[in-house]
Design a protein around this motif. Structure first.
Motif, short mmCIF file in Angstrom:
data_model
loop_
_atom_site.label_atom_id
_atom_site.label_comp_id
_atom_site.label_asym_id
_atom_site.label_seq_id
_atom_site.Cartn_x
_atom_site.Cartn_y
_atom_site.Cartn_z
N ARG A 40 -6.00 -10.65 -6.13
CA ARG A 40 -5.94 -9.59 -5.47
C ARG A 40 -6.16 -9.53 -4.07
O ARG A 40 -6.07 -8.61 -3.36
N ASP A 216 0.86 -2.27 -4.42
CA ASP A 216 -0.29 -2.83 -4.04
C ASP A 216 0.01 -4.21 -3.48
O ASP A 216 -0.34 -4.49 -2.65
N ASN A 217 0.60 -5.01 -4.54
CA ASN A 217 1.09 -6.25 -4.23
C ASN A 217 2.28 -6.59 -4.95
O ASN A 217 2.10 -6.69 -6.29
N ASP A 221 1.89 -7.23 -9.05
CA ASP A 221 2.32 -6.01 -9.84
C ASP A 221 3.39 -6.40 -10.71
O ASP A 221 3.18 -6.03 -11.97
#
Length: 335
Positions: A40, A216-217, A221
Motif C-alpha cells: 500500500r 485509495d489504490n 482495492d
C-alpha cells in the motif's frame, strides 16, 4: 499495529525464447522471471521469481483447471449476446429466441468458445429490471440455444432467481457483475448447482457507478475485493478452481482507473483463478480512440484484448468475435 500486505505482480512476457528460470503464468502461454513487489506504500522494487513467496508463486504459476468445458492452454473468447432493449452496443437486436439462436450460431462460427447471455443492461445509468422480466428475456433464449447448440452458456445476472432459472434452462456458468454482493443468495444457488462462477468487481450500482468513483489504490482495492469474494464463495462450497475473476473495467472506474488495471492486470493471477477481461467497446476505448459510436470500437477493443493476453489473461469477453479470433490467431502465431 497494522500488518503490511505484500502483492507480487508478474512481469509477463511471451515468446519461445524462455529462460530456464522462468515460470509460466497459470500454466499458459506467458511467463515471468521477475515480479514487482507492491504494498500500500507503493512499489518496493522488483524481485527474481525465486524470491517471490511460495504461496504467491504457486498461485501465479499453477495451471488453471477446465471450467464449463473450456481449457486454458490458450486464450478463450466469451461472445456477448444481449437480450435487452437497452444495452449500450446492441440493445434490441437479439431479443427473440430465434434471433438469439441465429446470433449464437454466428458467434460460434466466428470463434466464440462460450456465449454470455444477459437480460439486464449494466451500462452506466441503467435501471433495475424485475426478476420476472429478466427471466422472460433470458430463459427462452437459453433453452433455444441449448437445444440448438452445444456451446457453453453463461448467464449474466446479479439475481438468485434468474440464476437458478437459467441453470435449469441449460446455462453452464453464473457471471455476476456484483460478485454475490447484490443478492448473496445467488452464491448458494451457484454452490447448490455445482456451477462455476465469474466474480466481477463493480463500485456502486449501474445507476450511479460512474458519478464519481474513488479508490485509495484502484489496483489493490479491486484485488482485495475479489480475494474476499473468492473466499466467501469458497466458504459456501464453490471450489476456487471453478471461479473466474473479472476486475470490472468500466464499472465504477474513470479512464485512469481502467488504464491502471489494464497495465497491471497480471497481478490478478495472484488470486489463483482464471482471469477475464470485459472491456469490449467500452466508453474509454471510444474516448482514447476517438470513436463516439460503440460499433466503431472493434480495433481499440482488440488492442486492449491483445495487451491483456500478453499478460496471460485467459478469457476475453467480446462483441466483435470474428475480428478478435483473427487477432488471437495472429498473436499466437507471432509469439
Amino acid at each position: 499495529m497494522s500488518v503490511t500486505k505484500d502483492y507480487y505482480r508478474p512481469l509477463a512476457q511471451v515468446g519461445v525464447a524462455r529462460p530456464d528460470d522462468a515460470l509460466l503464468i497459470a500454466g499458459g502461454w506467458s511467463w515471468f522471471t521477475h515480479a514487482e513487489h507492491i504494498t500500500r506504500g507503493g512499489s518496493q522494487g522488483f524481485v527474481h521469481v525465486s524470491d517471490v513467496p511460495e504461496t504467491w508463486r504457486r498461485r501465479l504459476s499453477a495451471p488453471r483447471p477446465d471450467i464449463a468445458g473450456l481449457s486454458f492452454d490458450a486464450p478463450k473468447i466469451m461472445g456477448i449476446l444481449n437480450v435487452t432493449p437497452d444495452s449500450f452496443s446492441d440493445g434490441g437486436k437479439f431479443n427473440a429466441p430465434d434471433a438469439a439462436l441465429n446470433r449464437t450460431r454466428a458467434l460460434a462460427v466466428d470463434g466464440a468458445d462460450m456465449i454470455d447471455i444477459g437480460g439486464e443492461s449494466t451500462r452506466p445509468g441503467a435501471t433495475y429490471v424485475p426478476v420476472v422480466e429478466e427471466c422472460a428475456r433470458t430463459v427462452p433464449v437459453i433453452e433455444a440455444v441449448r437445444a440448438g447448440s452445444d456451446v457453453p452458456i453463461s448467464i449474466d445476472t446479479r439475481k438468485a432467481q434468474v440464476g437458478q432459472a437459467a441453470l435449469r434452462a441449460g446455462a453452464d456458468l453464473i457471471n455476476d457483475v456484483a460478485a454475490f454482493t447484490f443478492e448473496p443468495e445467488l452464491a448458494q444457488v451457484t454452490a447448490d448447482a455445482g456451477a462455476p462462477v465469474c466474480l466481477m468487481h463493480a463500485q456502486g450500482d449501474p445507476t450511479t457507478m460512474q458519478d464519481d468513483p474513488q479508490y485509495d489504490n484502484v489496483l489493490l482495492d479491486v484485488f482485495d475485493f475479489l480475494e474476499e469474494r473468492i473466499t466467501f464463495a469458497e466458504s459456501l462450497g464453490i471450489s476456487r478452481d471453478q471461479i473466474i475473476a473479472d476486475p470490472g473495467i468500466g464499472f465504477g472506474k474513470t479512464l485512469d482507473h481502467n488504464l491502471a488495471l489494464l497495465r497491471n492486470i497480471s497481478l490478478f493471477h495472484g488470486l489463483g483463478v482464471a482471469v477475464l477481461l470485459g472491456a469490449s467497446r467500452k466508453k474509454f476505448i471510444g474516448t482514447l480512440g476517438k470513436a463516439p459510436q460503440a460499433e466503431d470500437r472493434a480495433a481499440g477493443s482488440i488492442a486492449v484484448a491483445l495487451s491483456a493476453m500478453s499478460q496471460g489473461v485467459q478469457i476475453i469477453r467480446a462483441h466483435d468475435v470474428a475480428e478478435t479470433r483473427q487477432a488471437m490467431t495472429l498473436f499466437a502465431a507471432s509469439c
